[in-house]
Design an enzyme around this catalytic site. Structure first.
Site, PDB file in Angstrom:
ATOM      1  N   PHE A 111      30.430 -15.220  44.160  1.00  0.00           N
ATOM      2  CA  PHE A 111      30.656 -16.262  45.148  1.00  0.00           C
ATOM      3  C   PHE A 111      31.748 -17.218  44.669  1.00  0.00           C
ATOM      4  O   PHE A 111      31.765 -17.593  43.486  1.00  0.00           O
ATOM      5  CB  PHE A 111      29.407 -17.129  45.346  1.00  0.00           C
ATOM      6  CG  PHE A 111      28.179 -16.423  45.819  1.00  0.00           C
ATOM      7  CD1 PHE A 111      27.925 -16.254  47.166  1.00  0.00           C
ATOM      8  CD2 PHE A 111      27.244 -15.958  44.909  1.00  0.00           C
ATOM      9  CE1 PHE A 111      26.763 -15.635  47.603  1.00  0.00           C
ATOM     10  CE2 PHE A 111      26.073 -15.337  45.328  1.00  0.00           C
ATOM     11  CZ  PHE A 111      25.844 -15.177  46.688  1.00  0.00           C
ATOM     12  N   ASP A 112      32.602 -17.636  45.575  1.00  0.00           N
ATOM     13  CA  ASP A 112      33.335 -18.873  45.373  1.00  0.00           C
ATOM     14  C   ASP A 112      32.307 -20.010  45.466  1.00  0.00           C
ATOM     15  O   ASP A 112      31.176 -19.810  45.927  1.00  0.00           O
ATOM     16  CB  ASP A 112      34.407 -19.005  46.460  1.00  0.00           C
ATOM     17  CG  ASP A 112      35.244 -20.256  46.310  1.00  0.00           C
ATOM     18  OD1 ASP A 112      35.401 -20.753  45.188  1.00  0.00           O
ATOM     19  OD2 ASP A 112      35.734 -20.745  47.348  1.00  0.00           O
TER      20      ASP A 112
END
Length: 310
Positions: free
Chosen positions: A163-164
């Site tokens: 994930f960002d």
């Protein structure tokens, strides 16, 4: 013993056929020859099973996690499709041919069924239709636009998710400070608020459900410390760097969530890192990061926040 599906506890994902399978050929028929010819084409190719698409390895591995419990269904995947029920038959036969444990589907001719995410308690909707994804996001649903091409599925059972952070796990309030005030003001703001958690973003509920599955793996590891091999691993790959990294770490902890790994890249390209990390899916709210990552990694654009307003 019957396996229970509790929509409140399970990780429920909606996936469009366009995200799960490679529909390039049939989509070309629809665009170039119209809906009626498309319907004929699908009837004629009913037993020509569709090849895996961008999200296929991710979805297969998610479903495989159901073998971690013999009492409840941990993961449920529902097909959400713009196909009508008749043309949707090819999708469901393809699902069966690939051995995917998907039995539920919603087919709505020419209309996106993402509106049914709420009663199904879905944590995520994946589609190759960007307009559908943007509309779902605008209504407060977690949705992602799959980008790029399918990669080979090696058939193992590991699941790596990346994930960002800002605009994905967290809201985009810090990103807005960066956009309006620049890097120096952003760093000062994040340092001053290091102990103040950001609000949860669109993918935090998804991570919470993944953490619950990881908790089951924790128990199995305690029971069998030598023999059990963990399958799920979660990473954050963000443009943040010190000192802004502290607020990200503290936010995740104060939300009651966790990740296994964190990459604070300070604006360096994410693609080369992801190529080594090899996640089965990567979520980011910035199109440029997604397009770079998609060269080697199945990637999803989350069109959330001010940067994605058209």
């Amino acid at each position: 013993m019957a396996v229970e599906l509790d929509l409140e506890r399970a990780l429920v994902i909606g996936v469009a056929s366009s995200a799960l399978f490679d529909l390039e050929e049939s989509d070309a028929v629809f665009r170039e020859q119209g809906e009626e010819r498309y319907r004929e084409y699908q009837r004629d190719h009913l037993d020509d099973f569709l090849e895996p698409g961008v999200a296929f390895p991710f979805i297969r591995r998610l479903l495989d996690l159901n073998d971690l419990s013999d009492r409840e269904r941990l993961v449920e995947v529902v097909i959400l499709s713009r196909n009508d029920p008749e043309t949707g038959m090819r999708v469901m036969r393809s699902v069966a041919s690939h051995g995917l444990d998907i039995t539920r589907a919603i087919f709505m001719q020419g209309r996106s069924p993402y509106r049914f995410m709420r009663p199904l308690r879905m944590s995520l909707f994946l589609s190759a239709n960007e307009a559908d994804v943007r509309e779902a996001i605008s209504l407060g649903f977690a949705a992602g636009h799959v980008v790029g091409h399918a990669v080979p599925d090696d058939g193992d059972m590991d699941l790596r998710i990346a994930f960002d952070f800002d605009g994905v796990l967290a809201d985009d309030s810090a990103e807005r400070v960066f956009q309006s005030g620049g890097l120096e003001e952003y760093q000062e703001n994040e340092s001053a608020l290091a102990e103040v958690p950001l609000d949860r973003g669109p993918m935090a509920d998804f991570l919470e459900k993944i953490n619950r599955i990881q908790g089951i793996e924790d128990s199995k590891s305690v029971d069998d410390p030598q023999g059990y091999r963990r399958r799920v691993r979660v990473a954050v790959v963000t443009a943040r760097s010190a000192p802004a990294h502290e607020r990200a770490i503290n936010s995740i902890r104060q939300w009651g969530l966790s990740v296994n790994d964190a990459f604070f890249l300070g604006g360096l390209p994410k693609g080369p890192m992801l190529e080594v990390l090899q996640p089965h899916i990567f979520f980011d709210d910035q199109r440029r990061h997604v397009e770079g990552a998609a060269l080697s990694t199945p990637s999803v654009h989350i069109p959330f926040g001010a940067l994605n307003r058209e």
